[in-house]
Design a protein around this motif. Sequence first.
Motif, short mmCIF file in Angstrom:
data_model
loop_
_atom_site.label_atom_id
_atom_site.label_comp_id
_atom_site.label_asym_id
_atom_site.label_seq_id
_atom_site.Cartn_x
_atom_site.Cartn_y
_atom_site.Cartn_z
N ALA A 45 0.49 -1.42 -0.08
CA ALA A 45 -0.33 -0.03 0.07
C ALA A 45 0.66 0.99 0.23
N GLY A 46 1.95 0.97 0.53
CA GLY A 46 3.35 1.94 0.28
C GLY A 46 3.28 2.97 1.94
N THR A 47 4.25 3.74 1.82
CA THR A 47 4.39 3.90 3.67
C THR A 47 3.98 5.64 3.60
N THR A 48 3.76 6.06 4.86
CA THR A 48 3.69 7.02 4.79
C THR A 48 4.64 8.28 6.01
N TYR A 49 5.10 9.48 5.15
CA TYR A 49 6.63 9.97 5.33
C TYR A 49 6.96 11.71 5.20
N PRO A 50 7.00 12.74 5.55
CA PRO A 50 7.01 12.22 7.01
C PRO A 50 5.35 11.93 7.41
N ASP A 51 5.69 12.46 9.20
CA ASP A 51 4.61 11.46 10.19
C ASP A 51 2.84 12.47 9.91
N VAL A 83 -14.35 1.53 8.32
CA VAL A 83 -13.29 2.39 7.85
C VAL A 83 -12.19 1.15 7.87
N THR A 84 -11.66 0.98 6.68
CA THR A 84 -10.25 0.48 6.97
C THR A 84 -9.02 1.45 6.79
N VAL A 85 -7.88 1.23 7.71
CA VAL A 85 -6.81 2.61 7.62
C VAL A 85 -5.67 1.34 7.49
N VAL A 86 -4.83 1.37 6.43
CA VAL A 86 -4.45 1.33 6.00
C VAL A 86 -2.77 1.45 5.31
N THR A 87 -1.92 0.91 6.27
CA THR A 87 -0.58 1.56 6.27
C THR A 87 1.07 0.41 5.85
N ARG A 99 -10.02 -3.84 15.28
CA ARG A 99 -9.23 -3.92 15.65
C ARG A 99 -7.66 -3.69 15.05
N VAL A 100 -6.96 -4.61 15.20
CA VAL A 100 -5.96 -4.53 14.15
C VAL A 100 -5.70 -5.68 14.19
N THR A 101 -4.79 -5.87 12.67
CA THR A 101 -4.21 -6.65 11.45
C THR A 101 -3.33 -6.25 10.83
N CYS A 102 -2.65 -7.64 10.40
CA CYS A 102 -1.06 -7.25 9.68
C CYS A 102 -1.23 -8.27 8.50
N GLY A 103 -0.91 -7.12 7.87
CA GLY A 103 -1.22 -8.22 6.17
C GLY A 103 -2.67 -8.81 6.04
N GLY A 104 -3.79 -9.06 6.70
CA GLY A 104 -5.23 -9.48 7.63
C GLY A 104 -4.74 -10.47 8.70
N ALA A 105 -3.53 -11.16 8.91
CA ALA A 105 -3.34 -12.01 9.66
C ALA A 105 -3.78 -11.12 11.31
N PRO A 106 -4.21 -12.03 12.50
CA PRO A 106 -4.81 -11.59 13.61
C PRO A 106 -3.50 -11.21 14.36
N VAL A 107 -3.87 -10.55 15.24
CA VAL A 107 -1.93 -9.84 16.19
C VAL A 107 -3.26 -9.98 17.42
N PHE A 108 -1.58 -10.25 18.20
CA PHE A 108 -1.66 -10.27 20.00
C PHE A 108 -1.57 -8.71 20.26
N PRO A 158 3.70 -4.44 7.64
CA PRO A 158 1.65 -3.87 6.92
C PRO A 158 1.06 -3.99 8.12
N ILE A 159 -0.04 -2.76 8.15
CA ILE A 159 -0.75 -2.29 9.48
C ILE A 159 -1.83 -2.48 9.23
N GLU A 160 -3.43 -3.02 9.74
CA GLU A 160 -4.40 -2.02 9.09
C GLU A 160 -5.45 -2.21 10.40
N PHE A 161 -5.80 -1.06 10.47
CA PHE A 161 -6.65 -0.82 12.30
C PHE A 161 -8.09 -0.55 11.02
N SER A 162 -9.07 -1.82 11.17
CA SER A 162 -10.50 -1.10 10.97
C SER A 162 -11.45 -0.99 12.10
N MET A 163 -12.15 -0.39 11.62
CA MET A 163 -13.22 -0.19 12.40
C MET A 163 -15.20 0.78 12.45
N ARG A 164 -15.54 0.88 13.28
CA ARG A 164 -16.82 1.72 12.68
C ARG A 164 -16.35 2.67 12.13
N LEU A 165 -17.80 3.64 11.34
CA LEU A 165 -17.04 4.39 10.54
C LEU A 165 -17.67 5.75 11.60
#
Length: 485
Positions: A82-88, A106-110, A393-402, A434-441
């Motif tokens: 998806a690409g990175t963001t810099y500067p922050d 909404v899923t925020v993808v970085t 919810r936090v996922t990493c490339g779609g995988a569940p994280v601890f 990869p890291i994704e944050f998914s939540m209700r709008l």
Amino acid sequence: MSESADKIRCMACPVLCYIRNGMTGACDRYANHDGALVRVDPHILLKRTLDHEGAVVPFAARGDWHGELVSGDQPFVTAIGAGTTYPDYKPAPFIISAEVDGVDMVTVVTEGIFSYCGVKVKIDTDRHLGGECAVVRADGEPVGHVTTGEYGSQMLSLGGVNHLTHGSKAEGRATCAALLDLCNKKPVELAIDGGATVIVQSGAAPVVNGVREERMRVGCGSASIGMFARQWLGLADEVVVVDDHITGVLSEHQAGKLLGVRETGIRIGGRRSTPGRYFNVAAPGTGWGGTNLSDPLEIVGGFDRGKAWPGLRLFMVSTTGENAAYYELDAALRPVACAMPRALAESAELVKENCEPALCSVLFMGGAGGSLRAGATENPVRLTQSVRDCLTRVTCGGAPVFIWPGGGITFMVDVSLLPDGAFGYVPTPALVAPIEFSMRLDDYRAMGGHMSQMRAIESLGPEHRLLVAAEKRNPWPLLPQGGGA
Ligand code: SF4
């Protein structure tokens, strides 16, 4: 991106590469294609429908997407490619809105750049790889250390900000390269100071000093006595399960007592912990039961003349059943090696059969710092709070994280659950994950999300995107927390 003569400048990380036409930047993730900055790797979307035999596929090899969206079967937009963001201060590259089961999500993808990251490696083996805190090296450079061993496994802690940034350049590079390969499920050879060399690969058996490990023990020596005591009744008068940690002795062990096993007067080296359980019988090594023993009789200090008898049958076995020997006492009460009775050979096989295949497991661990969180919201701590409140919810490339308790968003993920090649690097050095944050709008709006940057999933074109089947072991990332796949 900015331009200079025939070069363009990539500003996706602090390296700020100038890239000539037809060339890639230092991380091989971005390229200059006729004056345009493009991602080399495709952007990965996961498909919930289980095709491709129900598993993620290497994204460089298979998968395609023609941009179609079937109602109710929307893909999950991962951060891979998806690409990175810099500067922050920039919002995340993709802030995707989609309706899921009638709920606006909404899923925020970085792709996060992680200077603070590492891997925890679990190696299923009894063999001694090195002392706790011993330095682990890759290409001769220190990249981590041996940490506390677990039940049947040796543990390594590799990477971290100190190896990445506080040592020499060579140390930082070697650390980054080792982490990258381990996270991308490739084999890495590691050498442990004062210990073994081991080839580690997620999902594969470890290779210790050139020998592929086969089995992970079913239990320590004491536990093995408890589990198999009944099987040995009548086949041997004494059984010793040799283990670097807790060696078990049948006649003294509670299991033997309860089963009426006669005392044999055997004397075992090391330190007696409780009846039938001995510590420190030998030095750690790659021999019997993770000791340095090739001859198990070295730990037998003789027999009490008042209790033992000529002809006493002694069976010795390692915790994995891979080593076994049978002895009978002669007239002077000395053990003499004899042919192994068939029933005892079968009992060693039973121990072996109960040992699972030895594997290496690699868990990526990283901290989503305030800068990464700023890509999701103008008030980064709100994202942390939302994760804590189980709204995001936090996922990493779609995988569940601890997610670790405490401050920040420090997570671990089993790299075997991600598509191959999901991790990258930048030569600062740091890992790109990869890291994704998914939540209700509504929740996204409430946390101060970058609402103006949101785009509908339908707006994603097929260009440079791949649709691959989701890993069947993973819950679907957009299901309510705790939902099944
Ligand atoms: S290392 Fe990669 S991400 Fe960083 S500036 Fe160079 S091309 Fe861009």
